[in-house]
Write an enzyme that holds these catalytic residues in place. Structure first.
Site, PDB file in Angstrom:
ATOM      1  N   GLY A   3     -10.782  -6.068   1.391  1.00 51.21           N
ATOM      2  CA  GLY A   3     -11.804  -6.240   2.702  1.00 51.21           C
ATOM      3  C   GLY A   3     -12.204  -7.670   3.123  1.00 51.21           C
ATOM      4  O   GLY A   3     -13.427  -7.794   3.495  1.00 51.21           O
TER       5      GLY A   3
ATOM      6  N   ASP B 189      -1.277  -1.868  -3.858  1.00 53.19           N
ATOM      7  CA  ASP B 189      -2.728  -1.999  -3.325  1.00 53.19           C
ATOM      8  C   ASP B 189      -3.228  -0.353  -3.333  1.00 53.19           C
ATOM      9  O   ASP B 189      -2.491   0.491  -2.550  1.00 53.19           O
ATOM     10  CB  ASP B 189      -2.558  -2.454  -2.038  1.00 53.19           C
ATOM     11  CG  ASP B 189      -3.840  -2.815  -1.373  1.00 53.19           C
ATOM     12  OD1 ASP B 189      -4.801  -2.908  -2.186  1.00 53.19           O
ATOM     13  OD2 ASP B 189      -4.028  -2.981  -0.232  1.00 53.19           O
TER      14      ASP B 189
ATOM     15  N   SER C 157       0.887  -1.165   0.104  1.00 56.59           N
ATOM     16  CA  SER C 157       0.088  -0.116   0.146  1.00 56.59           C
ATOM     17  C   SER C 157       1.076   1.325  -0.028  1.00 56.59           C
ATOM     18  O   SER C 157       2.110   1.030   0.243  1.00 56.59           O
ATOM     19  CB  SER C 157      -0.898   0.020   1.376  1.00 56.59           C
ATOM     20  OG  SER C 157      -0.155   0.111   2.287  1.00 56.59           O
TER      21      SER C 157
HETATM   22  P1  13P Z   1      -8.945  -6.754   5.004  1.00 54.57           P
HETATM   23  O1  13P Z   1      -8.703  -5.213   5.924  1.00 54.57           O
HETATM   24  O2  13P Z   1     -10.121  -7.263   5.004  1.00 54.57           O
HETATM   25  O3  13P Z   1      -7.812  -7.609   5.308  1.00 54.57           O
HETATM   26  O4  13P Z   1      -8.723  -6.213   3.597  1.00 54.57           O
HETATM   27  C1  13P Z   1      -7.424  -5.722   3.165  1.00 54.57           C
HETATM   28  C2  13P Z   1      -7.335  -5.146   1.874  1.00 54.57           C
HETATM   29  O5  13P Z   1      -8.623  -5.171   1.059  1.00 54.57           O
HETATM   30  C3  13P Z   1      -6.295  -4.547   0.987  1.00 54.57           C
HETATM   31  O6  13P Z   1      -6.766  -4.047   0.038  1.00 54.57           O
HETATM   32  O1  G3H Z   2      -6.781  -2.129   2.152  1.00 51.61           O
HETATM   33  C1  G3H Z   2      -5.787  -1.458   2.851  1.00 51.61           C
HETATM   34  C2  G3H Z   2      -4.785  -2.430   3.327  1.00 51.61           C
HETATM   35  O2  G3H Z   2      -5.247  -2.949   4.575  1.00 51.61           O
HETATM   36  C3  G3H Z   2      -3.500  -1.749   3.757  1.00 51.61           C
HETATM   37  O3  G3H Z   2      -3.668  -1.110   4.795  1.00 51.61           O
HETATM   38  O4  G3H Z   2      -3.147   1.427   4.068  1.00 51.61           O
HETATM   39  O5  G3H Z   2      -2.822   0.814   6.356  1.00 51.61           O
HETATM   40  O6  G3H Z   2      -1.230  -0.371   4.646  1.00 51.61           O
HETATM   41  P1  G3H Z   2      -2.475   0.451   5.157  1.00 51.61           P
HETATM   42 ZN    ZN Z   3      -8.341  -3.002  -0.154  1.00 52.73          ZN
END
Ligand code: 13P
Ligand code: G3H
Ligand code: ZN
Length: 309
Positions: free
Chosen positions: A212, A82, A50
């Site tokens: 998610g 991500d 991310s």
């Molecule tokens: P969770 O918070 O359910 O693990 O989802 C992670 C996610 O969608 C990262 O993009």
């Molecule tokens: O969807 C988000 C992921 O769980 C990443 O989380 O942005 O805190 O690294 P973060």
């Molecule tokens: Zn996500």
């Protein structure tokens, strides 16, 4: 083996009715735990980073860790951005060696989402990188963004979005949400499988992504709370629903929160029984093992991608 894109992974996953796990990475122990499990299960893998992870660990460190995992495991691994917030972040990851990026235009209008996604796709495809787009908005907390309510994906929009942008996969909102509090206490967890079916009907053969998708497994929440944590009312997506999704057009399932919970439960548990420890290796070893076991559980129980590498 060099990093791969998710193109072939998704084509096979779609055909054979399983999904690839996309796990968020932030440090060495997480990369090692995930890749050791995938290696033992001979599973294809997406490691995702991310914007927050890049800020925490720096792009180059994460890149080198993933390169080390490639060398160590010989697995097909796709390295994915991500929730890319804008064109520049996507460009920086494409230029910096990622094989896949997500441009998350879901908070923009439909037209603006198409515009920014198309721009990223053009840049990425010229360089052999694949792109995930998003339509609809998930509830929950993700980075600095806190969304109160779901905005479910409108199946009427998906064909136009995919055609106009040229994306390689599409994340949709069917009731999953980011973080550890996906449903209210007393609420029966439900996902809009009717929307998923309608989207799949409109986009035959096209890979769908579920964000998610952590299950927030109660035993981990209980351990955290037992050892002084405060996570009342944490509830996730039942594993059976995720198995159902993995058998359908969903080819990528994103998991981060379950890794965080596994790691936190292991570290809290360790300190409860070893209060004098202060060597990080002593508490990060069980944390890494907990990540590995969680990923193995996902591969075998939820994703169905064991032996598919
Ligand atoms: P969770 O918070 O359910 O693990 O989802 C992670 C996610 O969608 C990262 O993009
Ligand atoms: O969807 C988000 C992921 O769980 C990443 O989380 O942005 O805190 O690294 P973060
Ligand atoms: Zn996500």
């Amino acid at each position: 083996m060099p990093l791969v894109t998710s193109k072939e992974m998704f084509a096979r996953a779609y055909q054979e009715g399983y999904a690839i796990g996309a796990f968020n990475v932030n440090n060495m122990e997480i990369v090692q735990g995930i890749t050791e499990a995938a290696k033992e299960e001979n599973a294809p893998l997406i490691l995702q980073v991310s914007a927050g992870a890049r800020k925490y660990a720096k792009h180059v460190y994460l890149m080198k860790l993933v390169e080390a995992a490639l060398e160590d495991t010989g697995l097909p691994i796709c390295l994915h951005l991500d929730h890319g917030p804008d064109f520049d972040t996507c460009k920086s990851c494409i230029d910096g060696g990622f094989t896949s990026v997500m441009i998350d235009g879901s908070s923009h209008s439909f037209e603006e989402n198409i515009e920014v996604t198309k721009k990223v796709v053009e840049y990425a495809h010229d360089r052999g990188v694949v792109v995930e787009g998003e339509l609809g908005q998930l509830a929950g907390v993700e980075d600095d963004v806190n969304v109160e309510n779901h905005s479910y994906t409108d199946p009427d929009q998906v064909q136009e979005f995919v055609e106009k942008t040229g994306v390689d996969s599409l994340a949709i909102a069917i009731g999953t949400s980011h973080g550890a509090y996906k449903f209210k206490p007393g609420q029966t967890p439900q996902l809009r499988f009717d929307i998923l079916e309608e989207v799949s009907r409109r986009l035959p053969g096209f890979p769908i992504v579920l964000h998610g998708a952590s299950s927030v497994i109660p035993e981990f929440v209980e351990t955290i709370n037992k050892y002084g944590g405060q996570m009342p009312d944490a509830i996730g997506i039942p594993e059976e629903m995720l198995r159902q999704a993995a058998r359908s057009s969903v080819c990528k399932i994103n998991i981060d929160s379950d890794l965080r919970l596994a790691m936190t439960a292991a570290i809290r548990g360790h300190f409860a029984t070893h209060p004098a420890d202060f060597d990080p290796r002593q508490y990060l070893t069980p944390a890494r093992t907990a990540i590995k076991e969680m990923v193995r559980r996902k591969i075998v129980n939820v994703l169905g991608c064991s032996g598919k590498a």
